[in-house]
Design an enzyme around this catalytic site. Sequence first.
Site, PDB file in Angstrom:
ATOM      1  N   HIS A  97       0.830  -1.213   0.000  1.00  0.00           N
ATOM      2  CA  HIS A  97       0.000   0.000   0.000  1.00  0.00           C
ATOM      3  C   HIS A  97       0.859   1.255   0.000  1.00  0.00           C
ATOM      4  CE1 HIS A  97       0.715   0.957   4.289  1.00  0.00           C
ATOM      5  NE2 HIS A  97       0.610  -0.347   4.508  1.00  0.00           N
ATOM      6  N   CYS A 113       3.647  -4.609   6.629  1.00  0.00           N
ATOM      7  CA  CYS A 113       3.168  -4.382   5.275  1.00  0.00           C
ATOM      8  C   CYS A 113       4.329  -3.916   4.385  1.00  0.00           C
ATOM      9  CB  CYS A 113       2.072  -3.321   5.266  1.00  0.00           C
ATOM     10  SG  CYS A 113       0.489  -3.900   5.890  1.00  0.00           S
TER      11      CYS A 113
END
Length: 142
Positions: A97, A113
């Site tokens: 992301h 992440c």
Amino acid sequence: MKKTILMAAVFVAMLFGASGQGWAASLEANIDVSSQTMTVRYGLSVYRWSVSTARTGYFTPRGNYRPQRTARMWYSRKYHMSPMPYSVFFHGGYAIHGTGAVRQLGRPASHGCVRLHTANAAAFYSMVREVGFGNTRIVVSN
């Protein structure tokens, strides 16, 4: 004569792909944790972007994955509603992301992440949505 026509029909079916699957566009994202980079192969195009993966005390899972879901904008309930623009979830709550912390890109900084510059995350998100989850492969390695 009939055999020649039959062979030609089989050849044309193979050439154009009876299922279409052989001709589907493919997308591969290789995340190298050791160099903090993500190399994306999309058709004939190749992109290489700086990323941030897990900092000390956290973990970015290694392995081969396919996207599980996408979100144009997601807010992490686990980490104080932190914004996660252009999220491509690949393993449970782990996603590729965008981030506003662009100064951190190129070194470990996340909770696990894979963080990208938001413009690059938007591009990757669009590619995934275009080719589909089944034609996208995400590889996370050292």
